[in-house]
Design a protein around this motif. Structure first.
Motif, PDB file in Angstrom:
ATOM      1  N   SER A  57       0.830  -1.207   0.000  1.00 30.47           N
ATOM      2  CA  SER A  57       0.000   0.000   0.000  1.00 30.47           C
ATOM      3  C   SER A  57       0.863   1.254   0.000  1.00 30.47           C
ATOM      4  CB  SER A  57      -0.918   0.003   1.222  1.00 30.47           C
ATOM      5  OG  SER A  57      -1.737  -1.150   1.259  1.00 30.47           O
ATOM      6  N   ALA A  58       1.895   1.248   0.839  1.00 35.24           N
ATOM      7  CA  ALA A  58       2.760   2.424   0.938  1.00 35.24           C
ATOM      8  C   ALA A  58       3.542   2.650  -0.349  1.00 35.24           C
ATOM      9  CB  ALA A  58       3.719   2.246   2.122  1.00 35.24           C
ATOM     10  N   ILE A  59       4.094   1.577  -0.908  1.00 38.21           N
ATOM     11  CA  ILE A  59       4.871   1.705  -2.139  1.00 38.21           C
ATOM     12  C   ILE A  59       3.992   2.191  -3.289  1.00 38.21           C
ATOM     13  CG2 ILE A  59       6.128   0.392  -3.899  1.00 38.21           C
ATOM     14  CD1 ILE A  59       7.192  -1.360  -1.596  1.00 38.21           C
ATOM     15  N   ALA A  60       2.774   1.682  -3.367  1.00 37.40           N
ATOM     16  CA  ALA A  60       1.858   2.096  -4.432  1.00 37.40           C
ATOM     17  C   ALA A  60       1.513   3.580  -4.301  1.00 37.40           C
ATOM     18  CB  ALA A  60       0.588   1.252  -4.387  1.00 37.40           C
ATOM     19  N   ALA A  61       1.261   4.041  -3.074  1.00 38.91           N
ATOM     20  CA  ALA A  61       0.935   5.454  -2.867  1.00 38.91           C
ATOM     21  C   ALA A  61       2.109   6.348  -3.244  1.00 38.91           C
ATOM     22  CB  ALA A  61       0.538   5.683  -1.402  1.00 38.91           C
ATOM     23  N   LEU A  62       3.313   5.936  -2.848  1.00 40.19           N
ATOM     24  CA  LEU A  62       4.498   6.733  -3.177  1.00 40.19           C
ATOM     25  C   LEU A  62       4.755   6.722  -4.680  1.00 40.19           C
ATOM     26  CD1 LEU A  62       6.812   8.437  -2.110  1.00 40.19           C
ATOM     27  CD2 LEU A  62       8.126   6.322  -1.769  1.00 40.19           C
ATOM     28  N   ALA A  63       4.562   5.576  -5.307  1.00 41.94           N
ATOM     29  CA  ALA A  63       4.799   5.455  -6.742  1.00 41.94           C
ATOM     30  C   ALA A  63       3.858   6.353  -7.539  1.00 41.94           C
ATOM     31  CB  ALA A  63       4.631   3.996  -7.177  1.00 41.94           C
ATOM     32  N   VAL A  64       2.579   6.368  -7.178  1.00 45.95           N
ATOM     33  CA  VAL A  64       1.640   7.204  -7.931  1.00 45.95           C
ATOM     34  C   VAL A  64       1.938   8.687  -7.713  1.00 45.95           C
ATOM     35  CG1 VAL A  64      -0.204   7.448  -6.199  1.00 45.95           C
ATOM     36  CG2 VAL A  64      -0.781   7.391  -8.613  1.00 45.95           C
ATOM     37  N   SER A  65       2.454   9.056  -6.537  1.00 46.01           N
ATOM     38  CA  SER A  65       2.850  10.442  -6.299  1.00 46.01           C
ATOM     39  C   SER A  65       4.006  10.840  -7.210  1.00 46.01           C
ATOM     40  CB  SER A  65       3.258  10.641  -4.836  1.00 46.01           C
ATOM     41  OG  SER A  65       2.172  10.410  -3.971  1.00 46.01           O
ATOM     42  N   LEU A  66       4.965   9.941  -7.354  1.00 54.23           N
ATOM     43  CA  LEU A  66       6.100  10.215  -8.234  1.00 54.23           C
ATOM     44  C   LEU A  66       5.656  10.305  -9.689  1.00 54.23           C
ATOM     45  CD1 LEU A  66       8.752   7.874  -6.586  1.00 54.23           C
ATOM     46  CD2 LEU A  66       8.686  10.379  -6.506  1.00 54.23           C
ATOM     47  N   VAL A  67       4.731   9.451 -10.077  1.00 59.61           N
ATOM     48  CA  VAL A  67       4.208   9.489 -11.451  1.00 59.61           C
ATOM     49  C   VAL A  67       3.543  10.841 -11.725  1.00 59.61           C
ATOM     50  CG1 VAL A  67       2.455   8.547 -13.005  1.00 59.61           C
ATOM     51  CG2 VAL A  67       3.942   7.006 -11.706  1.00 59.61           C
ATOM     52  N   LEU A  68       2.811  11.350 -10.753  1.00 61.33           N
ATOM     53  CA  LEU A  68       2.144  12.648 -10.922  1.00 61.33           C
ATOM     54  C   LEU A  68       3.163  13.768 -11.115  1.00 61.33           C
ATOM     55  CD1 LEU A  68      -0.655  12.288  -8.225  1.00 61.33           C
ATOM     56  CD2 LEU A  68      -0.943  12.203 -10.705  1.00 61.33           C
ATOM     57  N   VAL A  69       4.281  13.683 -10.397  1.00 63.90           N
ATOM     58  CA  VAL A  69       5.339  14.679 -10.573  1.00 63.90           C
ATOM     59  C   VAL A  69       5.952  14.575 -11.963  1.00 63.90           C
ATOM     60  CG1 VAL A  69       7.639  15.400  -9.815  1.00 63.90           C
ATOM     61  CG2 VAL A  69       5.881  14.879  -8.123  1.00 63.90           C
ATOM     62  N   VAL A  70       6.215  13.347 -12.401  1.00 64.67           N
ATOM     63  CA  VAL A  70       6.797  13.137 -13.728  1.00 64.67           C
ATOM     64  C   VAL A  70       5.873  13.681 -14.812  1.00 64.67           C
ATOM     65  CG1 VAL A  70       7.488  11.394 -15.423  1.00 64.67           C
ATOM     66  CG2 VAL A  70       8.183  11.159 -13.027  1.00 64.67           C
ATOM     67  N   LYS A  80       4.532  22.431  -7.999  1.00 66.74           N
ATOM     68  CA  LYS A  80       4.525  22.647  -6.550  1.00 66.74           C
ATOM     69  C   LYS A  80       3.494  21.776  -5.844  1.00 66.74           C
ATOM     70  CE  LYS A  80       1.517  26.730  -6.845  1.00 66.74           C
ATOM     71  NZ  LYS A  80       1.388  28.170  -6.496  1.00 66.74           N
ATOM     72  N   HIS A  81       2.320  21.601  -6.446  1.00 70.16           N
ATOM     73  CA  HIS A  81       1.289  20.793  -5.795  1.00 70.16           C
ATOM     74  C   HIS A  81       1.672  19.314  -5.801  1.00 70.16           C
ATOM     75  CE1 HIS A  81      -1.328  24.251  -5.516  1.00 70.16           C
ATOM     76  NE2 HIS A  81      -1.138  24.486  -6.790  1.00 70.16           N
ATOM     77  N   ALA A  82       2.223  18.846  -6.940  1.00 73.17           N
ATOM     78  CA  ALA A  82       2.627  17.442  -7.026  1.00 73.17           C
ATOM     79  C   ALA A  82       3.788  17.156  -6.084  1.00 73.17           C
ATOM     80  CB  ALA A  82       3.003  17.102  -8.465  1.00 73.17           C
ATOM     81  N   PHE A  83       4.748  18.065  -6.005  1.00 74.71           N
ATOM     82  CA  PHE A  83       5.888  17.869  -5.121  1.00 74.71           C
ATOM     83  C   PHE A  83       5.451  17.851  -3.656  1.00 74.71           C
ATOM     84  CE2 PHE A  83       9.325  19.067  -8.255  1.00 74.71           C
ATOM     85  CZ  PHE A  83      10.013  17.879  -8.100  1.00 74.71           C
ATOM     86  N   SER A  84       4.539  18.733  -3.297  1.00 80.08           N
ATOM     87  CA  SER A  84       4.055  18.732  -1.911  1.00 80.08           C
ATOM     88  C   SER A  84       3.375  17.408  -1.596  1.00 80.08           C
ATOM     89  CB  SER A  84       3.088  19.893  -1.690  1.00 80.08           C
ATOM     90  OG  SER A  84       1.921  19.754  -2.490  1.00 80.08           O
ATOM     91  N   GLY A  85       2.687  16.846  -2.596  1.00 79.35           N
ATOM     92  CA  GLY A  85       2.065  15.537  -2.397  1.00 79.35           C
ATOM     93  C   GLY A  85       3.086  14.442  -2.186  1.00 79.35           C
ATOM     94  N   VAL A  86       4.184  14.484  -2.956  1.00 80.08           N
ATOM     95  CA  VAL A  86       5.242  13.485  -2.813  1.00 80.08           C
ATOM     96  C   VAL A  86       5.844  13.533  -1.415  1.00 80.08           C
ATOM     97  CG1 VAL A  86       7.575  12.869  -3.534  1.00 80.08           C
ATOM     98  CG2 VAL A  86       5.818  13.291  -5.242  1.00 80.08           C
TER      99      VAL A  86
END
Length: 243
Positions: A57-70, A80-86
């Motif tokens: 669960s944690a890895i999936a949440a972190l991965a989707v946050s990184l994808v949003l930044v990319v 800025k919003h995507a980075f704050s989420g990461v």
């Protein structure tokens, strides 16, 4: 108060509302920003509800946050919003992994919400409402509202009190659940409380600012002053040449 100190009266009410809507949309990220805020937590609680696997669960949440930044980087959009989420998700992952308690994934975000709610209230009591500090640069007024636009300062104070009250009310719901509810219950309630309180706070901010005096564009003032100074120098040089 000089003429420069007075907010322009030429802006119509409709124009003022449109400017306010655009500024709020920019400052708070709009629909895309809301999706980026909700998606990691939603993915975490969905996976954990299904298989109770904290690591997955944690890895999936972190991965989707990184994808949003990319995606933001690829589309050359503001990050800025995507980075704050990461960063928020990363802190949650670290907390949960360290304690082995899945509920701790949500704890950093809850503490941030508590601190932000208090910041809105305290800064307003100190005469520098936080929402004004956030939106001042967006409206190109910087801190001019503090001393030169009292009606606007009052609107920022009302908006900051609204944000603080809403965030603290949200904390009053979440922290008891952190202690008494299980991870899935806390997670789903937290996801459900992501957007509605945010939209309410943004709406109230819009209401207060739409009725407030127009912002003083300090950048336009500086540009006008620079042009006036250049004109004075040109006229002085012309007079010197005539002599």
């Amino acid at each position: 108060m000089t003429s420069l100190d007075k907010p322009t009266e030429e802006t119509s009410a409709d124009d003022a509302r449109a400017v306010t809507e655009a500024a709020l949309f920019e400052a708070f990220g709009g629909v895309r920003g809301m999706v980026e805020t909700v998606l990691p937590g939603l993915l975490f609680v969905t996976i954990f509800t299904i298989n109770k696997d904290l690591h997955l669960s944690a890895i999936a949440a972190l991965a989707v946050s990184l994808v949003l930044v990319v995606v933001r980087l690829v589309t050359k959009d503001t990050v800025k919003h995507a980075f704050s989420g990461v960063f928020g998700v990363a802190f949650g992952v670290v907390f949960a992994m360290m304690t082995g308690n899945a509920k701790d994934f949500y704890l950093p975000g809850m503490l941030y919400t508590l601190g932000l709610g208090l910041a809105y209230i305290v800064t307003t009591l100190c005469g520098v409402p936080l929402i004004g500090l956030i939106l001042g640069p967006v409206f190109k007024e910087n801190l001019s509202w503090r001393t030169r636009n009292p009606g606007r300062k009052k609107a920022y104070a009302k908006a900051s009190y609204a944000w603080g009250t809403i965030l603290l009310a949200k904390c009053a719901i979440l922290f008891p659940l952190y202690w008494w509810a299980d991870t899935t219950q806390l997670g789903w309630v937290l996801v459900a409380l992501k957007i509605p309180p945010f939209l309410l706070a943004v709406y109230l901010t819009w209401v207060f600012l739409a009725k407030a005096p127009a912002p003083i564009d300090v950048f336009a003032e500086m540009e006008a002053e620079e042009k006036a100074a250049e004109e004075r120098e040109r006229q002085a040089a012309a007079r010197s040449a005539e002599q």
